[in-house]
Design an enzyme around this catalytic site. Structure first.
Site, short mmCIF file in Angstrom:
data_model
loop_
_atom_site.label_atom_id
_atom_site.label_comp_id
_atom_site.label_asym_id
_atom_site.label_seq_id
_atom_site.Cartn_x
_atom_site.Cartn_y
_atom_site.Cartn_z
N HIS A 78 -21.15 7.97 -32.21
CA HIS A 78 -21.97 8.25 -33.39
C HIS A 78 -21.19 9.12 -34.38
O HIS A 78 -21.22 8.88 -35.59
CB HIS A 78 -23.27 8.94 -32.95
CG HIS A 78 -24.22 9.24 -34.05
ND1 HIS A 78 -24.79 8.27 -34.84
CD2 HIS A 78 -24.70 10.43 -34.51
CE1 HIS A 78 -25.59 8.84 -35.73
NE2 HIS A 78 -25.55 10.15 -35.55
N ASP A 81 -18.63 7.01 -36.12
CA ASP A 81 -19.30 6.18 -37.12
C ASP A 81 -19.65 7.00 -38.36
O ASP A 81 -19.42 6.57 -39.50
CB ASP A 81 -20.55 5.56 -36.51
CG ASP A 81 -21.29 4.67 -37.48
OD1 ASP A 81 -20.66 3.74 -38.05
OD2 ASP A 81 -22.51 4.87 -37.67
#
Length: 104
Positions: A78, A81
């Site tokens: 995450h 990203d």
């Protein structure tokens, strides 16, 4: 690097990238209001946050290059990203601010 360390590193990247993203969106609002100097200051501040996130990312890459096994975590993915989309937003923001300048 164990899973807990990878998760903490992921949170660190998310925090820096999230701060940068917020500053970039604030910069867009400033440009829309004609506050171009403020917009540029916010982009520069966002860039500082991105550098901090990138340092955390680089530490991960260095550990892997040294042969350290990295236990991946969803938080780390995450964070990666978040960082990559924030870098893309920064690249686009420069163009968007310039378009606002031309339109005024």
């Amino acid at each position: 690097m164990n899973r807990e360390e990878a998760t903490l590193l992921g949170f660190e990247i998310v925090a820096y990238a999230g701060d940068a993203r917020s500053k970039l969106l604030e910069a867009l609002n400033a440009a829309q209001a004609g506050e171009y100097d403020r917009a540029e200051e916010l982009v520069a501040a966002a860039d500082d946050c991105i550098v901090d996130a990138h340092k955390a990312q680089t530490s991960l890459l260095a550990k892997e290059a040294q042969g350290d096994d990295i236990e991946l975590s969803v938080t780390l993915m995450h964070g990666q990203d978040h960082l990559m989309t924030t870098i893309l937003l920064k690249d686009l923001m420069k163009h968007l601010i310039e378009l606002y300048k031309r339109g005024s």
